[in-house]
Structure formats: structure tokens, C-alpha cells
Design a protein around this motif. Structure first.
Motif, PDB file in Angstrom:
ATOM      1  N   LYS A   8       1.253  -1.206   0.291  1.00  0.00           N
ATOM      2  CA  LYS A   8      -0.038   0.363   0.056  1.00  0.00           C
ATOM      3  C   LYS A   8       0.814   1.430  -0.096  1.00  0.00           C
ATOM      4  CE  LYS A   8      -4.468  -1.278   1.325  1.00  0.00           C
ATOM      5  NZ  LYS A   8      -5.825  -1.766   1.877  1.00  0.00           N
ATOM      6  N   GLU A   9       0.158   2.234  -0.631  1.00  0.00           N
ATOM      7  CA  GLU A   9       0.869   3.813  -0.458  1.00  0.00           C
ATOM      8  C   GLU A   9       1.045   4.063   0.910  1.00  0.00           C
ATOM      9  OE1 GLU A   9       0.757   4.898  -4.718  1.00  0.00           O
ATOM     10  OE2 GLU A   9      -1.144   4.915  -4.113  1.00  0.00           O
ATOM     11  N   SER A 146      -5.651   3.274 -10.980  1.00  0.00           N
ATOM     12  CA  SER A 146      -5.262   2.495  -9.597  1.00  0.00           C
ATOM     13  C   SER A 146      -4.603   2.874  -9.092  1.00  0.00           C
ATOM     14  CB  SER A 146      -4.975   1.544 -10.776  1.00  0.00           C
ATOM     15  OG  SER A 146      -3.854   1.527 -12.164  1.00  0.00           O
ATOM     16  N   ASP A 147      -3.710   3.750  -9.346  1.00  0.00           N
ATOM     17  CA  ASP A 147      -2.632   4.616  -7.792  1.00  0.00           C
ATOM     18  C   ASP A 147      -1.918   6.044  -7.808  1.00  0.00           C
ATOM     19  OD1 ASP A 147      -0.345   5.493  -9.923  1.00  0.00           O
ATOM     20  OD2 ASP A 147       1.001   3.809  -8.381  1.00  0.00           O
ATOM     21  N   SER A 148      -1.688   5.776  -6.351  1.00  0.00           N
ATOM     22  CA  SER A 148      -1.641   7.779  -6.589  1.00  0.00           C
ATOM     23  C   SER A 148      -0.770   8.430  -8.387  1.00  0.00           C
ATOM     24  CB  SER A 148      -0.648   8.187  -5.417  1.00  0.00           C
ATOM     25  OG  SER A 148       0.622   8.063  -5.723  1.00  0.00           O
ATOM     26  N   ALA A 174      -3.403   3.479  -2.067  1.00  0.00           N
ATOM     27  CA  ALA A 174      -3.506   1.914  -3.340  1.00  0.00           C
ATOM     28  C   ALA A 174      -2.959   1.372  -3.257  1.00  0.00           C
ATOM     29  CB  ALA A 174      -4.140   3.118  -4.338  1.00  0.00           C
ATOM     30  N   LYS A 176       0.640   0.826  -4.929  1.00  0.00           N
ATOM     31  CA  LYS A 176       1.810   1.433  -5.695  1.00  0.00           C
ATOM     32  C   LYS A 176       2.298   0.208  -6.258  1.00  0.00           C
ATOM     33  CE  LYS A 176       5.226   4.347  -6.124  1.00  0.00           C
ATOM     34  NZ  LYS A 176       4.234   5.097  -6.917  1.00  0.00           N
TER      35      LYS A 176
END
Lengths: 317, 281
Positions: A8-9, A146-148, A174, A176
Motif C-alpha cells: 500500500k502507498e 489505480s494508483d496515486s 491504493a 503502489k
């Protein structure tokens, strides 16, 4: 390009939204963020504190907020509208359709708390329909971040592109996937892992599940390709067709109803270009409910195991 | 205001509206006619607009939230010079630039696409907010129907406008007392628009919506205040200005029979004669 540790980010998606919009708004006085009393949920209160004229909290009136956004656009402003996904689409559908799409105004919409990630807000707040609804708005662009890295990039990119853009996202952390320098074009998917036997096409939180599913499949001697189809409309028909030709079957995976969403979009491309066996992982004829993401993932059969099982069955056919 | 000039403008708009709808053979007579006086005051005197440059940045904005009044708006725009008057005869024809409900992407001078009731009010509020945020003085005018005010979105927009003190926003309520299915008081009784708008934080004026001088005076008074948005409740009659149509019970959308047609043709003849006499006089 992509990380394979499935961690996880540290940064939440909501922080990415708030920080990116603040950056855009500071650079361009025409950028106006609109909230319907969910400012603290998405952490845009820092925009309100720093540049109060560029964050308008409309209160709990989503239909009016969408119309106000259209009015702002008529005068050259660039409105970014945020609310939870179901309010952003189900609740304001005619407003965004007529005052947005049909009137050809310029509105950027962020629908947060996608699908099962609404967790404890439950069935009323769980949107499994937003992608489908937004795909039906002519010329609207529909993405699932789907991610940052991707969310930040998309938010920045659509500032320069006129029209109705909908980005679906989760609100918290999200997994990574991408390095900071990655770019995300309109109408393109990302091949994250190559394989010859089967292709998994996923969006949002299901991309990480798809990558994990590919690891499981590897243990069964099945080499799966994984595509992140973040641009659901326009969709990357070329990439889908290429992988339909290259691999034996296609599995789609989405945190959304299988009707109207990614699975539908992919099957439409396949039906018209290169029909192959496929299976759609997603919500089937059900409403949302309260629960933790892990529980809901199992309940709605959205886990990596579900994807792998479907792939194995298809491959064996 | 040059009263005689605005009244002539009003007569021309009414005549063109009748000719436009008569040529088509059917349409929204009632709600187009009830806003003619207001359109005449706005386009004939009050609004800063340039028909040769519809997108002029410093213009005032007009949004017809009750989109079915489109034929009336088109007549006003044509008389004002946004497009040739002959174009009015293309109303609702295949491939037209004049659809029954206004489309900002088709018709010169139309500022917003409307017709899905309630939405134009929010867009007008957005325009007024934008001008306020940019410290610009452009005014925003919006006509909303009395039946349209059934829509909850309108009341959301009013709360929002009052909260943001959008004093350059003018909302006209076309209180013609009828909606498609009958009298508003039988369907959703509005009780008292003026009291409601006052309670919602607007400056409120109640005027005879068939009296251009009264409408003008209310707008002037509204312009002089700087605290709240302005609501002007127009006491109008559906089919206004054509006695026969005013008295017709179901006059929201009319598909005229022989008697109706004769009455409409008579009204056209009378307006034409009046305008010709004014030119000669």
C-alpha cells in the motif's frame, strides 16, 4: 515501470486529489473545486484555507452543484466537482448529462469511494454503476485511477482537455503500481505483465488483484498478461484486440457491476473485432452492503483467487 | 428607457413568435407568449449584449430555464439581430438551428442549453458566481417557470445564490399560473412565490408581467441594491397578449383547430397592422 511487491502507498488518494487540485488552482485562477459537504472527507479543506475563492462548498445539493459547474464553465472556468461516486453519477445523472455532456460544457468529475471501498457506508453509498452510467454520456471520458501516480497525472492532464471527464477512485491508500514519472494517455491501456496464455484486463483496485492472480496462475504453468485499462472510455481497442489474438482467452476484473462497466466495454470490443472466450469478474445482480474491503472482496468474488480460478477454467476449455 | 421603443420591440417579438409557431403549425404558445414583455425589456433596454458578437466577454448573460419558452426567445433574438428573421420559420424542422428547447451550441445568442426543468437556474447561478469570483460586473438574467419551480433543484440554486450574495443575478418567475396538466394551484399550489423568495434570501419585486414599464422599474430597483440576488415575480397570463389564447383552457402546447387558427391569424394581422401604423405615424 511497475512495482511487484503489492504494497500500500503511504499517500492516500484523497491527499493526491486535494494536493493536485491545490497545485492546479494556485497556478490557474480559473480552476474552481466544488464540494457538496464532503470537503473534509476528501481533505480539500486545505484548499479552502489557502485560496477560499477557488473552493466552493455548495452544501448538500449535488444536482445544483453540477449545474453551477456548468455555469462556471460557460464563463471559462475549469470546475472540478467531487463527491462520492453514487452522488456524482446516479444522483446527478440528468444534470451532468444535459448541463454537462449535451450542452458541451467543461466539467471534471471525481467520484470517490468506488464500489466496495465505500466499506461502512454500505449499500446506499456503494456504487457499482457509475462507470456504466458515464459510458453512456456521449463524448464523456471515463477513467478509473489505480494508483496515486495515475490519479495525479490524470487530474493534471484533463485540466487542458475540454469536455466532461469522470475519474473514479478509491479514497484511501491504493497499492503502489507506477513510478512518479509514468504517463497515462487518453484511450490507452497499460500492459503491466506480458504472457501468452491468457489476458487479464483490470481497473482500479482490481489491477493489483490481477497481478497477484497472474502469480497464482504462474504456479499452474499458465502465463497471464495483465493490462491496466484505466481509460475505460475511450477504450484501447487496439491493445484488447492484439491480446485477444495473442492469448487464448480474456478475463476482466472490476470493482463494479459486470453490466455496463469494464467487462461490458471489453466484450463489446471483442465481439466487434476478435471474439474469444471471456469471463467478467465483477458484481453480479447485487447491491452493496456494509463491511470491510477484504470481506466484501470475498463476498462479491473479487479476489485474486476468483480471477485465477476463472482464468484456469477458461484456459482449460 | 424609451417606453415607446420597447413597446414596439415587444409587439415585434410577439408578432414573430406567433408567425414562427403558426408556420410550424403547433407548439408552446402559452409559455412563449407570457414572457414576451420581459424579453422585450431585457433585450430592448436592460442587457448589455452585442448581436454581432454573441460571445462578447463583457456581455450580460440570459438563461431561459423554462426551455419550452424557446420560440419566444428565438423571436426576441431574431428581432434583436442575432440571426435573420426568416430563420424563425425553421423552428423544429429537421436539421434546424432552432429546436423547441434552446441549445447553446446551435443558436447564436443562446447562452445555455435548457429544457430539462430546473437546470437553467443552477447554470445561471454558476455564471453569476463566476463573475463574482472574477470581480466582474456582468449581470445574469434567468427566467424560470412557475410550474418549473416544482423542481427541487431550483430551491437548491436559490439557497446557494443567496448564500453567495449574488446580487448581479436576476431571477424572473413567470407566474402564469398554469402548467402542462392544469392550474398550478391544483397540481402543486405555489401558495406565495414572493414570500418564498423573500424567505430564501432574495430581494423580491412583484410586478404586472404584461407591463413593460413596471418590469423595467423593478429591474432598475434591483440593480440599485448590492446585497442579495433579485427575484421578480411576474404576474402573467399563459398566452399573454392574445386574448383568444389567454382564454383557451389548455394553452401550454397548442395544436390549433380551425377556430384557433383563425384567431391566431387575426392576432397576427392586428399586430402587423399596428406596427405598420406606427411606422407610418
Amino acid at each position: 515501470m511497475i512495482s511487484t511487491v503489492y504494497e500500500k502507498e503511504k499517500r492516500e488518494m484523497r491527499q493526491v486529489y486535494a494536493e493536485t487540485i491545490l497545485e492546479l488552482a494556485k497556478a490557474n485562477p480559473d480552476v474552481i473545486a466544488l464540494e457538496a459537504d464532503l470537503m473534509s472527507a476528501i481533505t480539500t479543506n486545505k484548499i479552502k484555507a489557502e485560496i477560499p475563492n477557488q473552493l466552493i462548498n455548495s452544501g448538500i445539493m449535488e444536482a445544483n452543484m453540477m449545474g453551477v459547474a456548468a455555469g462556471l464553465s460557460l464563463t471559462g472556468k475549469i470546475p472540478y466537482v467531487h463527491t462520492f461516486g453514487q452522488f456524482a453519477t446516479r444522483r446527478t445523472y440528468d444534470q451532468l448529462f444535459v448541463s454537462g455532456g449535451y450542452a458541451k460544457t467543461n466539467i471534471k468529475i471525481l467520484g470517490s469511494d468506488a464500489g466496495i471501498t465505500a466499506e461502512h457506508n454500505g449499500g446506499t453509498h456503494m456504487t457499482f454503476e457509475d462507470i456504466g452510467l458515464m459510458r453512456l454520456v456521449p463524448q464523456a471520458h471515463v477513467y478509473e485511477a489505480s494508483d496515486s501516480t495515475m490519479l495525479g497525472y490524470l487530474l493534471r492532464r484533463i485540466e487542458k482537455e475540454y469536455g466532461v471527464h469522470y475519474i473514479r477512485t478509491i479514497r484511501k491508500n491504493a497499492i503502489k503500481l507506477y513510478e512518479e514519472n509514468e504517463t497515462f494517455e487518453d484511450g490507452k491501456g497499460k500492459l503491466l505483465r506480458d504472457g501468452e496464455d491468457i489476458t487479464i484486463i483490470a481497473t482500479g483496485i482490481m489491477v493489483a488483484e490481477a497481478l497477484q492472480a497472474a502469480d497464482i496462475l504462474e504456479q499452474h504453468g499458465i502465463h497471464a498478461a495483465v493490462i491496466d485499462m484505466y481509460s475505460i472510455k475511450p477504450i484501447d481497442a487496439e491493445l484488447i484486440t492484439e491480446y485477444a489474438q495473442k492469448t487464448k482467452a480474456i478475463v476482466t476484473a472490476e470493482n463494479h457491476n459486470v453490466i455496463g462497466g469494464l467487462g461490458s466495454a471489453v466484450s463489446e470490443v471483442l465481439a466487434e473485432n476478435h471474439p474469444v472466450s471471456m469471463y467478467r469478474i465483477g458484481v453480479r445482480e447485487q447491491y452493496g452492503q456494509v463491511g470491510k474491503v477484504d470481506y466484501l472482496k470475498t463476498y462479491y468474488k473479487l479476489s485474486d483467487r476468483d480471477i485465477a480460478e476463472a482464468a484456469i477454467k477458461l484456459f482449460a476449455r | 428607457m424609451d417606453l415607446a421603443k420597447v413597446e414596439r420591440f415587444r409587439d415585434e417579438i410577439r408578432l414573430k413568435t406567433l408567425q414562427e409557431l403558426h408556420h410550424l403549425g403547433f407548439g408552446h404558445y402559452g409559455g412563449s407568449l407570457s414572457i414576451i414583455e420581459t424579453l422585450a425589456v431585457l433585450y430592448g433596454d436592460v442587457m448589455q449584449v452585442d448581436p454581432d458578437d454573441p460571445a462578447w466577454e463583457d456581455r450580460d448573460y440570459f438563461i431561459l430555464s423554462k426551455g419550452h419558452g424557446g420560440p419566444g426567445l428565438y423571436a426576441a433574438l431574431a428581432v434583436k439581430g442575432y440571426f435573420p428573421q426568416e430563420m424563425l420559420y425553421t423552428l423544429n424542422q429537421n436539421g434546424t438551428k432552432l429546436p423547441s428547447h434552446p441549445d447553446k451550441n446551435l443558436t447564436p445568442g443562446v447562452d445555455m442549453t435548457t429544457g430539462s426543468l430546473g437546470q437553467g437556474v443552477s447554470a445561471a447561478v454558476g455564471v453569476a458566481l463566476s463573475h463574482k469570483l472574477s470581480s466582474r460586473n456582468n449581470r445574469t438574467f434567468c427566467i424560470v417557470g412557475d410550474g418549473e419551480l416544482n423542481e427541487g433543484q431550483c430551491w437548491e440554486a436559490f439557497q446557494f445564490a443567496a448564500h453567495h450574495k449574488l446580487h448581479d443575478l436576476f431571477v424572473f418567475i413567470d407566474d402564469n399560473k398554469k402548467q402542462l396538466d392544469g392550474p398550478t394551484k391544483d397540481i402543486i399550489d405555489p401558495i406565495d412565490f414572493a414570500a418564498k423568495m423573500d424567505a430564501f434570501g432574495f430581494y423580491v419585486y412583484k410586478v404586472d408581467g404584461s407591463d413593460v414599464a413596471a418590469i423595467h422599474q423593478a429591474i432598475s430597483q434591483g440593480i440599485s441594491q448590492k446585497e442579495k440576488p433579485v427575484a421578480i415575480v411576474l404576474d402573467t397570463i399563459k398566452g399573454q397578449g392574445v386574448r383568444y389564447l389567454e382564454e383557451l383552457a389548455d394553452n401550454h402546447h397548442i395544436r390549433p383547430n380551425e377556430t384557433d387558427t383563425a384567431a391566431i391569424e387575426q392576432a397576427i394581422y392586428e399586430l402587423e397592422t399596428k406596427l405598420q401604423q406606427e411606422v407610418r405615424g
